[in-house]
Design an enzyme around this catalytic site. Structure first.
Site, mmCIF file in Angstrom:
data_model
loop_
_atom_site.group_PDB
_atom_site.id
_atom_site.type_symbol
_atom_site.label_atom_id
_atom_site.label_comp_id
_atom_site.label_asym_id
_atom_site.label_seq_id
_atom_site.Cartn_x
_atom_site.Cartn_y
_atom_site.Cartn_z
ATOM 1 N N SER A 87 0.791 -1.235 0.000
ATOM 2 C CA SER A 87 0.000 0.000 0.000
ATOM 3 C C SER A 87 0.819 1.278 0.000
ATOM 4 O O SER A 87 0.245 2.366 -0.135
ATOM 5 C CB SER A 87 -0.953 -0.002 1.193
ATOM 6 O OG SER A 87 -2.050 -0.841 0.936
ATOM 7 N N ASN A 184 -9.179 -0.733 -0.300
ATOM 8 C CA ASN A 184 -8.302 -0.751 -1.474
ATOM 9 C C ASN A 184 -9.028 -0.393 -2.765
ATOM 10 O O ASN A 184 -8.410 0.078 -3.721
ATOM 11 C CB ASN A 184 -7.654 -2.125 -1.598
ATOM 12 C CG ASN A 184 -6.644 -2.373 -0.503
ATOM 13 O OD1 ASN A 184 -5.575 -1.789 -0.505
ATOM 14 N ND2 ASN A 184 -6.989 -3.215 0.456
#
Length: 357
Positions: A87, A184
């Site tokens: 991430s 996400n």
């Protein structure tokens, strides 16, 4: 990409909570490499296969490591090794979107549907994507990311619009803008937004706007395996350590597919926070937080009065952490090995040693 409990959002929440109880230190104290090394060694003993660490302490750079690059081998983790950053990719993507905002091509508070009609709820704005306040269901909850099923599916190629459809086929988790909740899916949509606005993929845009200008030659926007020196990544499945270094990174795409090194991440965050990549107005927007999360970046308040910025990332086999303050920058990669997902012994002490020695 938040695949494991020790992924981006989990790391950030844990670090803020744990460091808040540490004792304050005088601002002129410097980092002790021995204390850092002791923390890394505890991580390796706790189940991490290997850890590599880069700490910039004023005008001094420390490179440390512990554990091994491969299970069953004495070969140490390469100090210049490449790894999946998970991430941390989101900060790169958010930076490109904010550059488009500065250019007048995107408005933070305009609906995403202005550019991508029909893709997501019309109430969702660009800011909500970058700050995880959209309410979009996290598609990774619908992916087979653990156990034997993951091993069978890890080379599957995923189309980003199919990933978004996994989310939008389910109800919103909450009304857009109501609160912050990491998803996400937001950054898959952000990747599609970049392509729609620029005519170039998010990968090409990151390369043209960030990697090439900064000379980040060891950083890639994806790949089957990290190229060049790297430690192997593992998952523990049915009590056995399984090498999962190779995978199709389309499962993470703009939410977490990038590969880098500690040196390149250090250069990226230093340039970003110094204002080399964004004008002052957009950098200020990036740092406006909701529950500690800005636009593609976390705020890390330290007990000695320092405010640091950065991101964490987790993807099968690798955990990454980048935290950056004025005089101290820390970049870490950990290969997961037989790690206990409830915590990493030694991580908290390492961070305190770096930022509040």
């Amino acid at each position: 990409m938040g695949i494991r409990k020790l992924a981006a959002v989990g790391i950030a929440a844990a670090l803020v909570a744990t460091t808040a109880t540490a004792a304050s230190a005088a601002p002129d104290q410097r980092v002790d490499p021995a204390v850092l090394q002791a923390g890394l060694d505890r991580m390796a003993r706790d189940g991490a296969q290997g850890v590599q660490l880069r700490v910039v302490d004023g005008d001094r750079t420390l490179l440390l490591r512990s554990g091994t690059a491969r299970a069953g081998s004495p070969r140490p983790v390469p100090l210049n090794g490449r790894f999946r950053v998970g991430s941390v990719t989101k900060t790169f993507v958010a930076t490109v979107v904010l550059q488009l905002v500065a250019e007048g091509r995107v408005s933070l508070d305009a609906p995403v549907s202005n550019h991508l009609p029909g893709l997501v709820d019309d109430r969702i704005t660009v800011r909500m994507l970058l700050q995880h306040t959209s309410g979009l269901y996290d598609y990774t909850r619908a992916l087979p990311l653990d156990g034997e099923t993951f091993l069978k599916e890890r080379f599957t190629r995923h189309d980003p619009r199919d990933l978004v459809a996994m989310s939008t086929s389910r109800p919103l988790d909450f009304t857009p803008g109501e609160r912050h909740e990491y998803s996400n899916t937001n950054y898959i949509v952000a990747g599609l937004l970049i392509k729609q606005v620029t005519g170039k993929s998010w990968e090409r845009s990151v390369n043209d706007r960030i990697l090439r200008p900064l000379g980040l030659h060891a950083t890639a926007t994806g790949g089957l395996v990290p190229q060049g020196p790297h430690a192997r990544g593992y998952l523990q499945i049915n009590g056995k350590l399984v090498d999962v270094t190779a995978l199709n990174s389309s499962m993470a795409w703009a939410a977490g597919s990038m590969i880098s090194t500690t040196a390149d991440l250090d250069r990226f965050y230093a340039a970003l926070l110094d204002g080399d990549l964004l004008p002052p107005a957009q950098l200020a927007e990036m740092k406006k937080t909701v529950d500690g999360y800005g636009l593609g970046i976390y705020e890390f308040p330290m007990p000695c009065g320092i405010t640091a910025w950065g991101h964490g990332g987790g993807i099968p086999g690798y955990i990454t952490l980048s935290i950056n303050a004025d005089d101290t920058r820390l970049e870490m990669s950990m290969t997961t090995g037989a790690l206990d997902e409830d915590g990493v012994d030694g991580l908290d002490d390492t961070l305190i040693a770096a930022f509040c020695p």
